[in-house]
Design a protein around this motif. Structure first.
Motif, PDB file in Angstrom:
ATOM      1  N   GLN A 188      -0.506  -1.485 -10.861  1.00 20.93           N
ATOM      2  CA  GLN A 188      -1.830  -1.306 -11.774  1.00 20.93           C
ATOM      3  C   GLN A 188      -1.026   0.086 -12.855  1.00 20.93           C
ATOM      4  N   ALA A 189      -0.159   0.573 -12.226  1.00 24.45           N
ATOM      5  CA  ALA A 189       0.733   1.816 -13.375  1.00 24.45           C
ATOM      6  C   ALA A 189       1.339   1.495 -14.432  1.00 24.45           C
ATOM      7  N   ARG A 190       2.099   0.271 -14.113  1.00 21.56           N
ATOM      8  CA  ARG A 190       2.679  -0.013 -15.134  1.00 21.56           C
ATOM      9  C   ARG A 190       1.803  -0.947 -16.144  1.00 21.56           C
ATOM     10  N   GLN A 191       1.148  -1.916 -15.568  1.00 22.23           N
ATOM     11  CA  GLN A 191       0.116  -2.337 -16.352  1.00 22.23           C
ATOM     12  C   GLN A 191      -0.589  -0.887 -17.907  1.00 22.23           C
ATOM     13  N   LEU A 192      -0.750  -0.610 -16.686  1.00 14.66           N
ATOM     14  CA  LEU A 192      -1.729   0.931 -17.800  1.00 14.66           C
ATOM     15  C   LEU A 192      -0.080   1.023 -18.559  1.00 14.66           C
ATOM     16  N   ALA A 193       0.673   1.373 -18.675  1.00 16.97           N
ATOM     17  CA  ALA A 193       1.644   1.719 -19.267  1.00 16.97           C
ATOM     18  C   ALA A 193       1.806   1.012 -20.570  1.00 16.97           C
ATOM     19  N   GLU A 194       2.311  -0.444 -20.027  1.00 13.05           N
ATOM     20  CA  GLU A 194       2.055  -0.809 -20.915  1.00 13.05           C
ATOM     21  C   GLU A 194       0.548  -0.782 -21.761  1.00 13.05           C
ATOM     22  N   GLN A 195      -0.143  -0.676 -21.074  1.00  9.37           N
ATOM     23  CA  GLN A 195      -1.671  -0.818 -21.716  1.00  9.37           C
ATOM     24  C   GLN A 195      -1.838  -0.027 -23.318  1.00  9.37           C
ATOM     25  N   LEU A 196      -1.306   1.721 -22.277  1.00  8.14           N
ATOM     26  CA  LEU A 196      -1.030   2.882 -23.512  1.00  8.14           C
ATOM     27  C   LEU A 196      -0.152   2.238 -24.687  1.00  8.14           C
ATOM     28  N   ARG A 197       1.417   1.797 -24.061  1.00  8.26           N
ATOM     29  CA  ARG A 197       2.182   1.533 -25.151  1.00  8.26           C
ATOM     30  C   ARG A 197       1.785   0.392 -26.352  1.00  8.26           C
ATOM     31  N   SER A 198       0.872  -0.518 -26.016  1.00  4.68           N
ATOM     32  CA  SER A 198       0.377  -1.227 -27.260  1.00  4.68           C
ATOM     33  C   SER A 198      -0.421  -0.503 -27.846  1.00  4.68           C
ATOM     34  N   LEU A 199      -1.670   0.055 -27.503  1.00  2.00           N
ATOM     35  CA  LEU A 199      -2.511   0.975 -27.976  1.00  2.00           C
ATOM     36  C   LEU A 199      -1.784   2.475 -29.094  1.00  2.00           C
ATOM     37  N   MET A 200      -1.089   2.632 -29.000  1.00  2.00           N
ATOM     38  CA  MET A 200       0.433   3.393 -29.710  1.00  2.00           C
ATOM     39  C   MET A 200       0.310   2.609 -30.410  1.00  2.00           C
ATOM     40  N   VAL A 201       0.959   1.663 -30.469  1.00  2.00           N
ATOM     41  CA  VAL A 201       1.603   0.661 -31.388  1.00  2.00           C
ATOM     42  C   VAL A 201       0.379   0.303 -32.924  1.00  2.00           C
ATOM     43  N   ALA A 202      -0.793   0.103 -32.184  1.00  2.00           N
ATOM     44  CA  ALA A 202      -1.990  -0.780 -32.275  1.00  2.00           C
ATOM     45  C   ALA A 202      -2.634   1.052 -33.469  1.00  2.00           C
ATOM     46  N   ARG A 203      -2.709   1.812 -32.587  1.00  2.00           N
ATOM     47  CA  ARG A 203      -3.553   3.093 -33.388  1.00  2.00           C
ATOM     48  C   ARG A 203      -2.545   3.310 -34.104  1.00  2.00           C
ATOM     49  N   ASP A 222      -2.400  11.569 -29.497  1.00  2.00           N
ATOM     50  CA  ASP A 222      -1.727  12.320 -28.584  1.00  2.00           C
ATOM     51  C   ASP A 222      -2.379  12.497 -27.546  1.00  2.00           C
ATOM     52  N   ALA A 223      -3.245  11.839 -27.206  1.00  2.00           N
ATOM     53  CA  ALA A 223      -4.296  11.387 -25.588  1.00  2.00           C
ATOM     54  C   ALA A 223      -3.301  10.496 -25.028  1.00  2.00           C
ATOM     55  N   LEU A 224      -3.382   9.730 -25.557  1.00  2.00           N
ATOM     56  CA  LEU A 224      -2.089   8.351 -25.071  1.00  2.00           C
ATOM     57  C   LEU A 224      -1.212   8.777 -25.008  1.00  2.00           C
ATOM     58  N   VAL A 225      -0.167   9.123 -25.170  1.00  2.00           N
ATOM     59  CA  VAL A 225       0.945   9.802 -25.090  1.00  2.00           C
ATOM     60  C   VAL A 225       0.837  10.871 -23.874  1.00  2.00           C
ATOM     61  N   MET A 269       0.335   9.176 -20.705  1.00  2.00           N
ATOM     62  CA  MET A 269       1.810   7.563 -20.602  1.00  2.00           C
ATOM     63  C   MET A 269       2.316   8.741 -19.251  1.00  2.00           C
ATOM     64  N   VAL A 270       2.203   9.436 -19.298  1.00  2.00           N
ATOM     65  CA  VAL A 270       3.426  11.120 -18.263  1.00  2.00           C
ATOM     66  C   VAL A 270       2.949  10.916 -17.203  1.00  2.00           C
ATOM     67  N   PRO A 271       2.460  11.381 -16.050  1.00  2.00           N
ATOM     68  CA  PRO A 271       2.339  11.170 -15.031  1.00  2.00           C
ATOM     69  C   PRO A 271       2.376   9.279 -14.028  1.00  2.00           C
ATOM     70  N   ALA A 319      11.875   4.412 -24.221  1.00  2.00           N
ATOM     71  CA  ALA A 319      12.182   4.072 -25.662  1.00  2.00           C
ATOM     72  C   ALA A 319      10.702   4.851 -26.589  1.00  2.00           C
ATOM     73  N   THR A 320       9.401   4.745 -25.770  1.00  2.00           N
ATOM     74  CA  THR A 320       8.501   4.900 -26.581  1.00  2.00           C
ATOM     75  C   THR A 320       8.321   6.290 -26.191  1.00  2.00           C
ATOM     76  N   PHE A 321       8.920   7.245 -25.651  1.00  2.00           N
ATOM     77  CA  PHE A 321       8.947   8.454 -25.884  1.00  2.00           C
ATOM     78  C   PHE A 321       9.996   8.960 -26.799  1.00  2.00           C
ATOM     79  N   TYR A 322      10.923   8.160 -26.805  1.00  2.00           N
ATOM     80  CA  TYR A 322      11.795   9.136 -27.684  1.00  2.00           C
ATOM     81  C   TYR A 322      11.498   8.568 -29.294  1.00  2.00           C
ATOM     82  N   ARG A 323      10.688   7.359 -29.686  1.00  2.00           N
ATOM     83  CA  ARG A 323      10.098   6.892 -30.990  1.00  2.00           C
ATOM     84  C   ARG A 323       9.326   8.386 -31.564  1.00  2.00           C
ATOM     85  N   VAL A 324       8.380   8.576 -29.869  1.00  2.00           N
ATOM     86  CA  VAL A 324       7.594  10.113 -30.785  1.00  2.00           C
ATOM     87  C   VAL A 324       7.936  11.196 -30.300  1.00  2.00           C
ATOM     88  N   LEU A 325       8.754  10.810 -30.624  1.00  2.00           N
ATOM     89  CA  LEU A 325       9.635  12.559 -30.548  1.00  2.00           C
ATOM     90  C   LEU A 325      10.563  12.544 -32.134  1.00  2.00           C
TER      91      LEU A 325
END
Length: 718
Positions: A399-414, A425-428, A431-433, A441-447
């Motif tokens: 479920q943690a992996r599913q949540l990670a993908e959901q958060l990544r998708s929401l970053m793209v959609a928002r 900010d909260a979505l990123v 992802m951290v923990p 790759a998402t962290f690199y892009r955010v940077l």
């Protein structure tokens, strides 16, 4: 000041009495049951306030089952108490379902209380001609009970329709109507128009109506709404002030009450039929918990029943209070309320309360709330999932992996746009923990694209949590970020990626000339310190020279270097390094730390049969360290050993013992000086006569000092 406060509180109390706010404060014992609303509405023994709250809760749900039940109760003339409760609940419903309109019209023929409540409830349908016609018909029907007609007339005052205004003016102007009807019509006209000073002056009202009757309906409504909006603003201000004053008064009353009475008092607030009072009770619970004061257990338990309260103010205060007290037993109520909650602010507060409970069964609901149309509610869900992330990663990796993908998708959609910053900010941060490698790759892009320092910090922290050594290059670029908090996070992340290759860049961040923020400098040093044990010996030797002007940090590098030499069995280099550690410890006035290092270095050279010229300095350094550390038995035993080995060491031992006694004398450390002298004079082999005489003279001088004489029970000099 006291008189003014008393006057203000009296005014508050008067308003509360007028509004019915203080009935429970005065001693009412209304109890709100935890039973389902349907059970309460059908319970003949339930109090009226209980039934009305149950009806409001059913209305709030807006689902088919609740609607069916409410319709059944409205049409059950064998249960007038339930009819009254539902009708009164509909009075306060901002957008009531039209399905209740026909039953309410039928209730105009019911018993007095029910009929009057139905008339007021019909005013909640101002845009429904059917409701307005029913009220007009009831208001003008002289065969109706006068009390019911007055209720219908007052209800028309909240209906912004020209037909309603015409009816009210006609009733006020009709000489055949009673004074009661005239008064009700005047009151309704004042409510409708905002002209509260004209009373029952029919001529003034006819003049007003003459000025407005020919306006088109939409213009009429628009003008009326402007007037009503102004009054509403003033009333809202007065209302807020009233609630604030009342809260201050009741909080003071609670805190000044004896502890054994506080529970009963707080329960009166929480069980009040008035929502403002219940909200104040919940706020008191929150404030007491935040101040680390005792919250009565009864109040903790009862708060759970208010999670689904009909009042948004109560629900919000309750969610905030549950967050403050971290009530794990409220988990079920919070999860049940979340999908039916229509306030984004309250959904956000519930998410925070769920996070504080820390139960992973809340994760599915919070993941659903990430898709909330309200960015504030979605942001709160992301923050809650951030707090649960580490626990979820350990307990449910899938479920943690599913949540990670959901958060990544929401970053793209928002995408970045006004109003979405906090959510992104909260979505990123969420992802951290999770420590999902797929997020690299998402962290690199955010940077690269992160438009806020908070987002860059989160991305850096995420890279650090992943511990990917290849990320060190990307992280190091942010050591020069303009924002100190970002530089700080970059430093921490480099430490977690074991970035030895970037040690030089970290060193720059320890220098005041390079780094203005002291917190960044301190953390850069801590990270650099953690990297020293991982460096090869030749690299560490270079770092020793870098810190030649900073003995404390140089000492840390030397100890790391010594560890390398121990591991590599480079004994000669180790001996030199240990001697340097001793020197550094002495420079920092840490002789007890220096002594063992000098001893180890000396033992090495002695074991190698080194000439005295090699060990001579070490011998004196070791002796001085023992003396300065007040390790007198060890120092004197070492001195005896030296003199027995070679009498030439008389000078080394005697001169240094005498120097230490003189230093102690100058520092007024008389007892330590006398202890050292006594031990030195008892040495075997004995010190040379010259040193014994010097020490004896020093002892006599020390015994004449005032502090020593007093301790011996006599005056100085005796």
């Amino acid at each position: 000041m006291a008189q003014k406060r008393l006057t203000n509180l009296a005014q508050v109390a008067a308003l509360c009495v007028a509004w019915g706010c203080c009935a429970p404060w005065a001693g009412a014992q209304t109890t709100q049951s935890v039973e389902p609303p349907a059970t309460i509405l059908n319970d003949p023994s339930a109090a009226g306030a209980q039934r009305e709250e149950a009806a409001r809760r059913l209305l709030m749900r807006r689902d088919a089952n609740s609607r069916t039940l409410l319709l059944k109760l409205l049409t059950d003339f064998n249960n007038p108490r339930a009819q009254l409760a539902v009708a009164r609940a509909l009075i306060w419903e901002p957008n009531p379902d039209a399905v209740y309109l026909t039953p309410l019209k039928q209730l105009l023929g019911a018993e007095r209380n029910v009929a009057e409540a139905a008339a007021l409830a019909l005013a909640s349908y101002p845009d429904q001609p059917e409701a307005v016609d029913a009220l007009v018909g009831c208001a003008t029907a002289r065969q109706q009970r006068e009390a019911l007609r007055a209720a219908a007339i007052r209800a028309l005052g909240s209906v912004p329709q020209k037909a309603a205004a015409q009816t009210l003016v006609d009733l006020l102007s009709d000489p055949q109507e009673s004074a009661r009807i005239h008064a009700a019509a005047a009151e309704a006209l004042a409510d409708m128009s905002g002209q509260g000073d004209w009373g029952s002056d029919a001529a003034r009202w006819q003049q007003w109506w003459g000025q407005n009757r020919d306006k088109p309906e939409q213009r009429w409504k628009a003008d009326l709404f402007i007037e009503r909006a102004g009054r509403l603003t003033a009333l809202q201000y007065q209302y807020r002030q009233l609630v604030e004053d009342l809260q201050a008064l009741l909080t003071e009353q609670y805190q000044q009450a004896p502890q054994d009475s506080q529970s009963d008092l707080l329960m009166k607030y929480l069980k009040s039929p008035t929502p403002q009072m219940r909200a104040i009770g919940a706020r008191i619970v929150r404030d007491e918990a935040q101040a680390a004061r005792r919250v009565p257990q009864a109040a903790r338990d009862y708060l759970r029943t208010l999670v689904g309260d009909s009042s948004p103010a109560v629900r919000l205060a309750t969610a905030l209070a549950l967050h403050a007290i971290n009530d794990a037993q409220a988990l079920g109520e919070l999860l049940a309320q979340l999908p039916r909650e229509n306030s984004a602010e309250i959904r956000a507060a519930i998410a925070a309360a769920l996070a504080s409970i820390g139960d992973l069964s809340a994760v599915p609901a919070l993941r659903k709330q990430l898709e909330d149309p309200s960015t504030s509610a979605a942001t709160a869900a992301a923050q809650a999932l951030r707090d649960l992330g580490a626990k979820l990663r350990q307990a449910d990796p899938a479920q943690a992996r599913q949540l990670a993908e959901q958060l990544r998708s929401l970053m793209v959609a928002r995408p970045s746009q006004p109003g979405s910053t906090n959510l992104r900010d909260a979505l990123v941060e969420a992802m951290v923990p999770l420590r999902d490698p797929e997020l690299l790759a998402t962290f690199y892009r955010v940077l690269r694209e992160g438009d806020t320092s908070r987002m860059r910090r989160a991305a850096l922290k995420g890279l650090g949590e992943l511990g990917e050594s290849k990320a060190a290059d990307a992280i190091s670029h942010y050591l020069d970020d303009p924002e100190p908090t970002v530089r700080l996070e970059a430093v921490v992340a480099l430490g977690r990626t074991s970035a030895v290759d970037h040690a030089g860049e970290l060193f720059r961040r320890t220098l005041p000339a390079e780094e203005s923020d002291p917190q960044v400098r301190e953390r850069a040093w801590r990270v650099l310190e953690s990297l020293f044990p991982t460096m090869p010996a030749d690299q560490l030797a270079g770092w020793v020279d870098r810190f030649k002007d900073d003995p404390s940090r140089r000492l840390i590098v030397l100890k790391a270097l010594a560890g390398k030499y121990v591991k590599d069995r480079k004994e000669e280099q180790l001996a030199y390094t240990r001697q340097s550690i001793g020197d550094g410890s002495m420079e920092l006035n840490q002789p007890a730390e220096a002594a063992p290092y000098y001893k180890l270095a000396l033992d090495y050279w002695r074991g190698r049969g080194a000439e005295d010229m090699v060990t001579e300095k070490l011998i004196e350094q070791y002796l001085v360290a023992l003396l300065r550390a007040r390790m007198y038995p060890e120092a004197l035993a070492f001195g005896q050993e030296l003199i027995a080995y070679k009498p030439v060491y008389q000078q080394t031992v005697g001169a240094n013992v005498r120097a230490e006694v003189e230093r102690l004398k100058k520092a007024a450390e008389v007892d330590s000086a006398l202890k050292l002298i006594d031990g030195a004079l008892a040495m075997t082999p004995a010190l040379a006569a010259q040193y014994r005489e010097d020490l004896t003279d020093l002892r006599n001088e020390l015994r004449k000092t005032p502090s020593t004489a007093a301790s011996n029970g006599g005056p100085a000099g005796k």
